[in-house]
Design a protein around this motif. Structure first.
Motif, PDB file in Angstrom:
ATOM      1  N   ASP A  28      -7.058 -39.353 -29.542  1.00 43.97           N
ATOM      2  CA  ASP A  28      -8.283 -38.627 -29.847  1.00 43.97           C
ATOM      3  C   ASP A  28      -9.445 -39.565 -30.175  1.00 43.97           C
ATOM      4  O   ASP A  28      -9.348 -40.781 -30.021  1.00 43.97           O
ATOM      5  CB  ASP A  28      -8.050 -37.640 -30.999  1.00 43.97           C
ATOM      6  CG  ASP A  28      -7.637 -38.341 -32.276  1.00 43.97           C
ATOM      7  OD1 ASP A  28      -7.729 -39.590 -32.328  1.00 43.97           O
ATOM      8  OD2 ASP A  28      -7.213 -37.657 -33.219  1.00 43.97           O
ATOM      9  N   TYR A  29     -10.518 -38.940 -30.606  1.00 46.51           N
ATOM     10  CA  TYR A  29     -11.765 -39.629 -30.908  1.00 46.51           C
ATOM     11  C   TYR A  29     -11.563 -40.914 -31.710  1.00 46.51           C
ATOM     12  O   TYR A  29     -12.191 -41.924 -31.428  1.00 46.51           O
ATOM     13  CB  TYR A  29     -12.665 -38.664 -31.687  1.00 46.51           C
ATOM     14  CG  TYR A  29     -14.028 -39.189 -31.994  1.00 46.51           C
ATOM     15  CD1 TYR A  29     -15.048 -39.119 -31.047  1.00 46.51           C
ATOM     16  CD2 TYR A  29     -14.306 -39.757 -33.229  1.00 46.51           C
ATOM     17  CE1 TYR A  29     -16.305 -39.597 -31.327  1.00 46.51           C
ATOM     18  CE2 TYR A  29     -15.567 -40.247 -33.513  1.00 46.51           C
ATOM     19  CZ  TYR A  29     -16.570 -40.167 -32.558  1.00 46.51           C
ATOM     20  OH  TYR A  29     -17.809 -40.650 -32.826  1.00 46.51           O
ATOM     21  N   GLU A  58       5.527 -38.516 -26.142  1.00 42.82           N
ATOM     22  CA  GLU A  58       5.281 -38.507 -27.589  1.00 42.82           C
ATOM     23  C   GLU A  58       3.798 -38.370 -27.940  1.00 42.82           C
ATOM     24  O   GLU A  58       3.410 -38.553 -29.085  1.00 42.82           O
ATOM     25  CB  GLU A  58       5.842 -39.787 -28.226  1.00 42.82           C
ATOM     26  CG  GLU A  58       7.322 -40.016 -27.996  1.00 42.82           C
ATOM     27  CD  GLU A  58       8.174 -38.909 -28.604  1.00 42.82           C
ATOM     28  OE1 GLU A  58       7.839 -38.470 -29.730  1.00 42.82           O
ATOM     29  OE2 GLU A  58       9.137 -38.467 -27.955  1.00 42.82           O
ATOM     30  N   ILE A  59       2.977 -38.086 -26.932  1.00 40.77           N
ATOM     31  CA  ILE A  59       1.557 -37.906 -27.234  1.00 40.77           C
ATOM     32  C   ILE A  59       1.364 -36.594 -27.974  1.00 40.77           C
ATOM     33  O   ILE A  59       1.941 -35.570 -27.597  1.00 40.77           O
ATOM     34  CB  ILE A  59       0.707 -37.904 -25.935  1.00 40.77           C
ATOM     35  CG1 ILE A  59       0.756 -39.284 -25.274  1.00 40.77           C
ATOM     36  CG2 ILE A  59      -0.743 -37.543 -26.239  1.00 40.77           C
ATOM     37  CD1 ILE A  59      -0.146 -39.411 -24.062  1.00 40.77           C
ATOM     38  N   GLY A  60       0.556 -36.640 -29.029  1.00 39.84           N
ATOM     39  CA  GLY A  60       0.259 -35.410 -29.779  1.00 39.84           C
ATOM     40  C   GLY A  60      -0.937 -34.721 -29.159  1.00 39.84           C
ATOM     41  O   GLY A  60      -0.974 -34.461 -27.963  1.00 39.84           O
ATOM     42  N   MET A  65     -12.125 -37.246 -25.973  1.00 42.37           N
ATOM     43  CA  MET A  65     -12.157 -38.705 -25.941  1.00 42.37           C
ATOM     44  C   MET A  65     -10.832 -39.264 -25.436  1.00 42.37           C
ATOM     45  O   MET A  65     -10.789 -40.319 -24.793  1.00 42.37           O
ATOM     46  CB  MET A  65     -12.478 -39.264 -27.331  1.00 42.37           C
ATOM     47  CG  MET A  65     -13.928 -39.102 -27.742  1.00 42.37           C
ATOM     48  SD  MET A  65     -15.097 -39.816 -26.567  1.00 42.37           S
ATOM     49  CE  MET A  65     -15.161 -41.492 -27.151  1.00 42.37           C
ATOM     50  N   GLY A  66      -9.752 -38.548 -25.702  1.00 38.59           N
ATOM     51  CA  GLY A  66      -8.438 -38.961 -25.207  1.00 38.59           C
ATOM     52  C   GLY A  66      -8.398 -38.869 -23.685  1.00 38.59           C
ATOM     53  O   GLY A  66      -7.926 -39.776 -22.988  1.00 38.59           O
ATOM     54  N   LEU A  67      -8.941 -37.759 -23.182  1.00 46.31           N
ATOM     55  CA  LEU A  67      -9.000 -37.581 -21.731  1.00 46.31           C
ATOM     56  C   LEU A  67      -9.910 -38.633 -21.108  1.00 46.31           C
ATOM     57  O   LEU A  67      -9.625 -39.201 -20.050  1.00 46.31           O
ATOM     58  CB  LEU A  67      -9.502 -36.163 -21.410  1.00 46.31           C
ATOM     59  CG  LEU A  67      -9.628 -35.799 -19.934  1.00 46.31           C
ATOM     60  CD1 LEU A  67      -8.311 -36.011 -19.192  1.00 46.31           C
ATOM     61  CD2 LEU A  67     -10.075 -34.345 -19.792  1.00 46.31           C
TER      62      LEU A  67
END
Lengths: 136, 365, 552
Positions: A28-29, A58-60, A65-67
């Protein structure tokens, strides 16, 4: 210092011409940049690389921003002639990639057509597990 | 020119008759009739302040009553409020409401987390009619926004509105923040309790039961300037026992624990649908929030009042399964180390099992 | 005790030890006649000699004390009354300690405590001033409003330094902001069309150059505007520059009446200390106001617009940025009315990646680009393709997901064309209470070299609505258990109850539910836009131009 339970952790396992990057936690951000740095470092350090596997099980949570980080990574791998694999994606990640119309693009073979053949296949041997520090 | 569809009013119809007509329009989500109605009143020479307070405000309080009695849904309540808002906006631009600013400047705002903006909006309009220059910041105003606004505008006072008691800790922070920059605060709204008892406790310079009283109070003269060295903590020394902090910080885990324990205690709960389970969890969350607020204010009665009211609401909604007393007992067990919390929970349980109006809901486990 | 002492004194001759004691001693009898006095007493009360009347040779306060002691009652004077036995002799301050002698006479021991008194007074004064300065700092530093700082400066100065005080701020216009406060009065602001250079030293003080010290001016030379009406004759005027944080903060003008003592040098020092504090506060307030003005101008373009009815279609929008102390973020929406009446209005709602100011700047760029592309508004795919090209950047993959909606009133209905570009699909609320997703999808914009997008059409009957939202709503994490997502299903369920509601009521309802779900937890930017086909109760309402169509 406190550790956030969903803190991103990146583990890298290398073989001769493929790299497997395991991602644990939220992408994330606050910490998406970390993954981009790790991947670019791998690409720079290993010019002979043909395949980069992002292990996604295992990604939450993945936010915009992750994309954005995944799109950036795919640009870097494409430029380096390396094929990006998003392995073991969760249904949730698939939904996000599907909604944003990015799934095909992220997993397409490099446009150059000069993909080098993999010698070692999937026999990944842990040579250098790295865990970036400096996370809070 | 009137269109034939406009509601016909007898010339000087009494205000409560007009309120009844507005209620008809608002409750059937008929925004056009509602706005036409108030504009018509003004055209016929009604006092804009009376239209706002004796018609619109009256209808709005009926909206709240109807919701509490389960005669309208939350969404309908929102629809009715949106229509009332439009009616107020219509009044504010009518020529009869045009007033020159002859007095000072007042900032009107709702506490952060407060969604009921209409009472504050009504006050803002009334103050404008009385010649104040008014900045209406709306519902749900984060305190940093309020403070920035005050630095920029030099208001003579802030009028702060809150209807839900659980917003009082936030309201207190907002009051103290305004005072810290030298601006006195007048508070109003149901959150501040009967006769505004919590207004005084939280150190507000003034309290008013309604918009008219607030405008009268401000007209009497400037509010006293707050002391520069006042600290939030000074008002509530009991907070040093940390009970509020602990309950507020752990509210979700308290809800989870009590929910699980409640499932063990009430077999009926196991057959609940997801929606029912969520509602039950929400009810528990409200109970914990009110307990935290009662701890903040050190006011046992607030919690007892809330529990009694909840039992009545649940009864009105035909939710006999939800069992308030066992939940209170389980909560008291979780909070065994907190003497003030235990005392408050005990008092509420006692009231619930002895109050004849709530025993039906209380005993139905 | 008293009698033993008395005997000792009585037995002692004037020329004995006490006669040459360095402290003045004076003995007077019951009738107030001086019996003896020593050399030291002779120095301060030269007329004092045995046989003289006390009233002729000693000051009144001492005579009065003597008469009090001589009157019936206990002869020994209790210690607690000693405080009162204090007065001036020959310009110096004395304490008088009486000792009653056996024969009714009283020996007065006089102790010169002039220096002690002066030190005490100085200490008291210093304490008062320190307390005043501390209070001034507290009050001044609490506000970042220039007007309020000027008020406080004038009021505090009038309280402790002068009969009237004027706080004057530098001004870029021809009008000078002047706050005047009389002692005990309330500060009054006036914008005066005056030339500060008419007052010696004031122009320099306001410009901060050349540096000037506090300056006395001749009251006769002061222009009339400096003196409040009915103030009476002015005794003294001092102009004190207010030093700011490297910038001139203004000037403080202090006036004293003719009958008030003029400024002592200590008072001048004190005034300077006060001026330093007032100046710091005023210049901080000025800097803050300037920064705020800049931020406001820059932010105005980035704020979400207020929506209202356009050409018979109801629009309402609501926005909550992720950081509650900010007003802008990475979500945006706009409604562009058609340039030709009867054509469709274009709604855009989107979410750029990232948050805060940086994201907000990107939303500004996107909104401007979309605005420029409005002539192509009837072809969403083309518009999105051009937007994609405009945003593509080799340095980063910052993208935007958005929904475009064209809405046009046709009879009682509202016709919609909807296109999602990688964004959650709009939700349609039907009159029967069903809620469904508009089946449009496409790629996000600004990160990929080529995009695809599918536009679909829908129609809204009166009372039906279309809801555009950003994922900040559905991804809101919280709820009574603390870690559940608000989710699509909960949103749809809530919207099912919103049939026939006014558009702004639906927006508020969704915002409230999401906010309550969140509690105090962290969240992403959240935006909602609702497009509604108005319910038609009246023929008059059909064209949407009747009075009563007001929006907040």
């Amino acid at each position: 210092m406190t550790t956030h339970p969903h803190q991103l952790r990146v583990t890298t396992l290398e073989t001769q011409d493929s790299v497997r990057v395991e991602v644990h936690g939220d992408l994330d951000y606050d910490n998406a940049d970390l993954l981009v740095h790790e991947v670019t470092a791998q690409l720079t350090a290993r010019p002979g690389l043909t395949d980069l596997h992002l292990h996604c099980a295992e990604i939450g949570a993945v936010d915009s921003m992750g994309l954005c980080a995944l799109l950036m990574i795919s640009r870097h791998t494409a430029a380096a002639g390396v094929r990006l694999h998003l392995d073991e994606r969760s249904a949730k990640l698939d939904r996000l990639l599907d909604l944003t119309g990015t799934l095909d693009h992220l997993t397409a073979p490099p446009p150059t057509g000069t993909v080098r053949s993999s010698m070692t296949g999937e026999s990944t041997t842990a040579i250098r597990p790295t865990e970036p520090d400096g996370l809070t | 020119m009137r269109t034939s569809a406009s509601p016909r009013l007898p010339r000087s119809a009494p205000l409560d008759q007009l309120a009844e007509q507005l209620w008809e329009a608002v409750s059937s989500a008929d925004e056009y009739t509602a706005t036409e109605l108030v504009l018509r009143m003004l055209d016929d020479g009604a006092d804009p302040e009376a239209v706002l307070l004796d018609v619109v405000a009256k209808v709005q309080s009926r909206v709240g009553e109807e919701w509490a009695a389960n005669r309208i849904s939350v969404a309908q309540e929102h629809a009715a409020t949106a229509i009332n808002e439009r009616a107020v906006a219509a009044v504010s631009v009518h020529p009869a409401a045009r007033t020159a600013a002859t007095r000072g400047r007042i900032t009107v705002a709702c506490v952060d987390g407060e969604w009921h903006g209409l009472p504050a909006r009504l006050l803002a309009e009334v103050l404008k009619l009385r010649g104040w220059r008014v900045d209406y910041l709306g519902a749900q105003v984060p305190t940093p926004h309020l403070i920035t606004h005050l630095h920029n505008t030099r208001a003579d006072a802030v009028a702060l509105s809150s209807s839900i008691a659980t917003r009082l800790p936030t309201a207190h922070a907002a009051i103290t923040a305004c005072q810290a920059i030298g601006v006195p605060v007048l508070v109003g709204g149901a959150a501040f309790g009967p006769q505004g008892r919590y207004a005084k406790l939280l150190g507000a310079e003034a309290w008013a039961p309604d918009a008219r009283a607030a405008a009268d109070h401000l007209a009497q003269g400037p509010l006293p300037r707050p002391q520069a060295d006042h600290q939030q903590f000074d008002d509530l020394p009991h907070l040093s026992d940390q009970e509020y902090t602990m309950v507020a910080r752990n509210s979700t885990s308290l809800v989870r624990h009590v929910f699980t324990a409640l499932e063990d205690a009430c077999p009926a709960m196991r057959s609940y649908s997801d929606l029912q389970r969520e509602r039950t969890a929400e009810d528990l969350k409200h109970i914990v929030d009110f307990l935290a607020t009662a701890l903040y204010l050190d006011d046992e009665e607030l919690f007892t009042w809330f529990i009694t009211w909840t039992a009545q609401i649940l009864q009105a909604r035909g939710v006999p399964e939800m069992s308030v007393p066992p939940a209170l007992v389980l909560l008291a067990r979780e909070l065994g180390d907190f003497p003030r919390a235990a005392r408050i929970l005990h008092a509420a349980t006692r009231t619930l099992v002895t109050d004849p109006t709530t025993t039906a809901a209380g005993n139905a486990v | 005790m008293a009698s033993t002492q008395a005997r000792t004194v009585a037995d002692t001759r004037p020329d004995s030890l006490w006669g040459r004691a360095p402290y003045p001693v004076l003995v007077a009898d019951l009738r107030g006649v001086v019996v003896r006095c020593n050399d030291a007493a002779g120095l301060i009360l030269p007329a004092a000699a045995p046989g003289a009347s006390l009233t002729d040779v000693a000051p009144a306060w001492l005579c009065a004390a003597h008469t009090r002691i001589g009157s019936p009652g206990p002869h020994a004077v209790p210690a607690d009354t000693e405080e009162a036995l204090r007065g001036t002799i020959a310009g110096r301050r004395f304490e008088a300690h009486p000792t009653a002698l056996g024969d009714g006479s009283v020996a007065w021991w006089l102790v010169d405590d002039t220096d002690h008194q002066l030190a005490r007074e100085a200490l008291l004064m210093e304490r008062e001033r320190t307390a005043f300065l501390a209070k001034a700092s507290n009050v001044l530093l609490s506000s970042l409003n220039l007007g309020r700082c000027m008020d406080v400066t004038a009021q505090l100065a009038a309280e402790s330094l002068a009969d009237v005080a004027l706080a004057i701020a530098p001004s870029r216009s021809s009008r000078l902001p002047v706050v005047t406060c009389l002692r005990g009065g309330t500060p009054v602001l006036a914008d005066m069309s005056v030339d500060p250079d008419d007052v010696p030293g004031l122009g320099e003080a306001l410009r901060g150059f050349p540096p000037v010290p506090s300056r006395w001016i001749d009251p006769a030379a002061a222009p009339a505007w400096l003196v409040p009406e009915g103030f009476g004759p002015v005794g003294s005027i001092v102009i004190t520059p207010l030093p700011g944080h490297g910038v001139p903060a203004g000037a403080l003008v202090l006036l004293r009446k003719a009958q008030t003592a003029s400024f002592s040098s200590e008072e001048e020092v004190f005034a300077r200390l006060f001026a330093a504090r007032a100046g710091a506060a005023m210049s901080a307030a000025r800097l803050y106001a300037e920064q705020t003005a800049i931020t406001d101008v820059l932010m105005r373009e980035l704020m979400p617009p207020a929506l209202h009815q356009i050409s018979g279609v109801d629009f309402a929008g609501g926005y909550r940025p992720s950081a509650d102390h900010e007003r802008i973020g990475g979500d945006f929406y706009d409604v562009h009315p058609a340039t030709v009446e009867g054509e469709a209005s274009l709604v855009s709602l989107g979410d750029v990646c990232g948050k805060g100011l940086e994201a907000a700047v990107l939303t500004g760029k996107i909104r401007n680009t979309l605005h420029a592309l409005l002539p192509l508004a009837d072809d969403h795919s083309r518009m999105l393709g051009l937007l994609n090209t405009a945003l593509l950047n080799s340095h980063h993959a910052r993208f935007v997901t958005l929904v475009l909606a064209s809405a046009r009133r046709r009879g009682n209905q509202v016709d919609l064309a909807l296109t999602s570009a990688g964004h959650p699909s709009p939700l349609i609320i039907r009159a029967d209470g069903t809620v469904h997703e508009a089946d449009t999808r496409g790629t996000l914009i600004g990160a990929l070299p080529a995009i695809t997008a599918v536009t679909i059409t829908e129609s809204l009957a009166p009372g039906e609505s279309c809801v555009l939202y950003t994922d900040g709503i559905t991804e809101a994490k919280g709820g009574p258990m603390g870690d559940d997502l608000f989710g699509d299903e909960r949103l749809k369920r809530a919207l099912a109850g919103c049939v026939g509601m006014p558009a702004e009521g639906i927006v508020e309802h969704v915002q409230m539910l999401a906010a309550q779900w969140l509690g105090n937890r962290r969240h992403d930017d959240m935006a909602v836009v609702v497009i509604s086909a108005p319910r038609t109760h009246h023929l008059s309402a059909v064209n949407g131009h009747t009075r009563g169509r007001f929006t907040a």
